[in-house]
Design a protein around this motif. Structure first.
Motif, PDB file in Angstrom:
ATOM      1  N   LEU A  50       0.980  -1.045  -0.057  1.00 31.90           N
ATOM      2  CA  LEU A  50       0.036   0.168   0.100  1.00 31.90           C
ATOM      3  C   LEU A  50       0.750   1.212   0.141  1.00 31.90           C
ATOM      4  O   LEU A  50       1.938   1.250   0.699  1.00 31.90           O
ATOM      5  N   GLY A  51       0.137   2.364  -0.575  1.00 38.84           N
ATOM      6  CA  GLY A  51       1.157   3.796  -0.550  1.00 38.84           C
ATOM      7  C   GLY A  51       1.332   4.122   1.049  1.00 38.84           C
ATOM      8  O   GLY A  51       0.512   3.516   1.892  1.00 38.84           O
ATOM      9  N   ASN A  52       2.284   4.753   1.157  1.00 37.78           N
ATOM     10  CA  ASN A  52       2.725   5.185   2.598  1.00 37.78           C
ATOM     11  C   ASN A  52       1.361   5.456   3.555  1.00 37.78           C
ATOM     12  O   ASN A  52       1.625   5.277   4.751  1.00 37.78           O
ATOM     13  N   SER A  53       0.533   6.445   3.070  1.00 32.26           N
ATOM     14  CA  SER A  53      -0.390   6.782   3.946  1.00 32.26           C
ATOM     15  C   SER A  53      -1.841   5.992   3.762  1.00 32.26           C
ATOM     16  O   SER A  53      -2.540   6.566   4.628  1.00 32.26           O
ATOM     17  N   THR A  54      -2.037   5.258   3.016  1.00 29.49           N
ATOM     18  CA  THR A  54      -3.312   4.658   2.757  1.00 29.49           C
ATOM     19  C   THR A  54      -3.916   3.817   3.966  1.00 29.49           C
ATOM     20  O   THR A  54      -4.886   4.274   4.183  1.00 29.49           O
ATOM     21  N   ALA A  55      -3.157   3.132   4.748  1.00 27.36           N
ATOM     22  CA  ALA A  55      -3.579   2.502   5.677  1.00 27.36           C
ATOM     23  C   ALA A  55      -3.921   3.461   6.849  1.00 27.36           C
ATOM     24  O   ALA A  55      -4.735   3.072   7.842  1.00 27.36           O
ATOM     25  N   ALA A  56      -3.725   4.424   6.960  1.00 29.53           N
ATOM     26  CA  ALA A  56      -3.977   5.617   7.991  1.00 29.53           C
ATOM     27  C   ALA A  56      -5.350   6.050   7.631  1.00 29.53           C
ATOM     28  O   ALA A  56      -5.914   6.480   8.884  1.00 29.53           O
ATOM     29  N   SER A  57      -5.774   5.720   6.705  1.00 30.78           N
ATOM     30  CA  SER A  57      -7.358   6.115   6.414  1.00 30.78           C
ATOM     31  C   SER A  57      -8.072   4.640   6.568  1.00 30.78           C
ATOM     32  O   SER A  57      -7.992   3.896   5.640  1.00 30.78           O
ATOM     33  N   PHE A  58      -9.150   4.556   7.410  1.00 28.09           N
ATOM     34  CA  PHE A  58      -9.814   3.400   7.332  1.00 28.09           C
ATOM     35  C   PHE A  58     -10.806   3.086   6.008  1.00 28.09           C
ATOM     36  O   PHE A  58     -10.860   2.179   5.676  1.00 28.09           O
ATOM     37  N   VAL A  59     -11.101   4.254   5.630  1.00 26.56           N
ATOM     38  CA  VAL A  59     -11.953   4.221   4.371  1.00 26.56           C
ATOM     39  C   VAL A  59     -11.068   3.624   3.098  1.00 26.56           C
ATOM     40  O   VAL A  59     -11.580   2.730   2.473  1.00 26.56           O
ATOM     41  N   GLN A  60      -9.771   4.509   3.136  1.00 23.26           N
ATOM     42  CA  GLN A  60      -9.105   4.041   2.119  1.00 23.26           C
ATOM     43  C   GLN A  60      -8.633   2.618   2.228  1.00 23.26           C
ATOM     44  O   GLN A  60      -8.309   1.813   1.181  1.00 23.26           O
ATOM     45  N   LEU A  61      -8.291   2.201   3.351  1.00 26.14           N
ATOM     46  CA  LEU A  61      -7.879   0.787   3.580  1.00 26.14           C
ATOM     47  C   LEU A  61      -8.986  -0.278   3.144  1.00 26.14           C
ATOM     48  O   LEU A  61      -8.343  -1.250   2.580  1.00 26.14           O
ATOM     49  N   GLU A  62     -10.093   0.085   3.588  1.00 27.12           N
ATOM     50  CA  GLU A  62     -11.155  -0.846   3.201  1.00 27.12           C
ATOM     51  C   GLU A  62     -11.114  -0.933   1.497  1.00 27.12           C
ATOM     52  O   GLU A  62     -11.339  -2.021   1.036  1.00 27.12           O
ATOM     53  N   GLU A  63     -11.295   0.298   0.956  1.00 24.47           N
ATOM     54  CA  GLU A  63     -11.235   0.361  -0.331  1.00 24.47           C
ATOM     55  C   GLU A  63     -10.126  -0.524  -1.150  1.00 24.47           C
ATOM     56  O   GLU A  63     -10.263  -1.213  -2.216  1.00 24.47           O
ATOM     57  N   ALA A  64      -8.812  -0.288  -0.495  1.00 26.16           N
ATOM     58  CA  ALA A  64      -7.683  -1.053  -0.905  1.00 26.16           C
ATOM     59  C   ALA A  64      -7.894  -2.637  -0.803  1.00 26.16           C
ATOM     60  O   ALA A  64      -7.262  -3.282  -1.607  1.00 26.16           O
ATOM     61  N   CYS A  65      -8.599  -3.207   0.220  1.00 23.10           N
ATOM     62  CA  CYS A  65      -8.397  -4.373   0.532  1.00 23.10           C
ATOM     63  C   CYS A  65      -9.394  -5.268  -0.426  1.00 23.10           C
ATOM     64  O   CYS A  65      -9.316  -6.086  -0.940  1.00 23.10           O
TER      65      CYS A  65
END
Length: 394
Positions: A50-65
């Motif tokens: 993941l990009g450096n900051s993606t996992a700091a946003s739970f919305v972006q983390l869910e979308e990425a997974c």
């Protein structure tokens, strides 16, 4: 039947700790290859970082997974941010770690956590604010010209203790929280390396550099003389293979000699962290490297990082690190991975530039080099997940 179950439970509880932990992810030799074993079976990481900051946003983390599951990935490399985990000294918040584990598990993905702590791309940008604000207690690296950098010094016991304590707390928490063993491996720090100078300067660093090369490294060199990486062997050979002496006496006066010195002390620092982390929860641990590409010299690239030509130095100083791994953003893919698949160092690619050619590179890494895994960076940026070439290869 009930008695049999009770006796089975009693016997299990009295097994040695190593037997009880047999299902922990681990590395295992299979012929000339090294396999990652997950749930007691060989496991190839069909991954992405993941990009450096993606996992700091739970919305972006869910979308990425959700997206990467549709791509056929089985593993995500996700940062574990020191500044979020320990916002105040001694006060720990594992919300981001728990969310990553829960979200990955929901989408049937494994995790390799990346410890963004003392070093991330050489700098210390993910150290907590209480570290950054106290230069006196937590000193920074100094260049040859005397410039103080935003890089935590590897020669500070306070820096090491703070990082190690946080990492141990993280590993203890994963051991307790991750009941389904979603986390399969740990990357300790990220792209360690000294910039602007080949090594640190300052009082403690200069004292170490002007002292004798530690016996730990000399013993390793003597024992493994026939199998050393060519560049290290050449530095030592140019000085007529001394078996003791200062760093300059053993390796000469050059940027590359300074780099060997710095790699050794980075290794000692990382070894303390990795060993303490494994004592808390024994997962495989590795280091990733920003490569010495484009004809640059030490300090122009992150000097003394876990680079292929410094493999022996890192092995001597950090034996609890299981392997070194390349982050590949430059041309010459086949040459780069060949440099890392040497001397018993298994190949794992934690970062590579996201490109359609990844589909072929992954197959080559698995087929020609017994790679344990392949992970393009910023994998969530793929726009057409089902049709992306890497999806078809995976």
């Amino acid at each position: 039947m009930r008695k049999q179950l009770i006796w089975a439970l009693i016997l299990t509880l009295h097994l040695p700790l190593s037997a009880q932990q047999s299902s922990l992810p681990r590395l295992q030799k299979q012929g000339s290859a090294t396999q990652l074993i997950v749930n007691d079976r060989p496991f190839l990481i069909l991954g992405g970082e993941l990009g450096n900051s993606t996992a700091a946003s739970f919305v972006q983390l869910e979308e990425a997974c959700e997206k990467t599951q549709r791509m056929g990935l089985n593993t995500l490399l996700i940062p574990a941010y020191w500044d979020l985990i320990e916002p105040q000294q001694g006060v720990f918040d594992f919300t981001s770690v728990n969310k990553a584990i829960d979200t990955a598990q929901k989408h049937e993905l494994k995790i390799v956590f990346l410890w963004f702590a003392s070093w991330k791309n050489s700098m210390s940008c993910y150290a907590p604010l209480w570290i950054k604000e106290d230069y006196k207690k937590y000193p920074r690296a100094v260049t040859k010209s005397g410039r103080v950098l935003e890089i935590m010094s590897a020669f500070s016991e306070n820096n090491l203790t703070a990082d190690k304590n946080a990492f141990v707390k993280l590993m203890q928490h994963i051991a307790q929280y991750d009941k389904n063993k979603t986390v399969i491996m740990m990357q300790v720090e990220n792209e360690i390396g000294m910039l602007e100078s080949a090594r640190e300067y300052g009082k403690e660093a200069d004292k170490a550099f002007n002292s004798a090369v530690p016996k730990q490294l000399m013993d390793y060199l003597i024992k493994n003389k026939k199998d050393l990486r060519p560049q290290l062997l050449e530095l030592w050979e140019q000085q007529a293979f001394p078996t003791k002496g200062s760093w300059s006496e053993v390796f000469g006066n050059s940027l590359y000699a300074e780099e060997v010195f710095m790699a050794y002390y980075y290794g000692l620092y990382v070894q303390e962290i990795a060993k303490a982390g494994k004592d808390a929860y024994n997962l495989p641990m590795f280091l990733n490297a920003a490569l010495n590409s484009r004809g640059r010299k030490p300090g122009e690239y992150p000097s003394a990082g876990p680079l292929a030509h410094l493999l022996d130095v890192w092995r001597a100083s950090a034996p609890d690190i299981d392997f070194l791994a390349p982050d590949i953003y430059d041309p010459g893919f086949a040459d780069w991975i060949a440099q890392y698949h040497v001397s018993g160092n298994p190949l794992f690619i934690p970062e590579i530039r996201l490109a359609e050619t990844n589909s072929v590179q992954a197959l080559y890494a698995f087929g020609a080099h017994d790679a344990m895994g392949f992970c393009p960076f910023s994998i969530e940026d793929v726009r057409n997940p089902e049709q992306y070439p890497l999806t078809k290869s995976y």
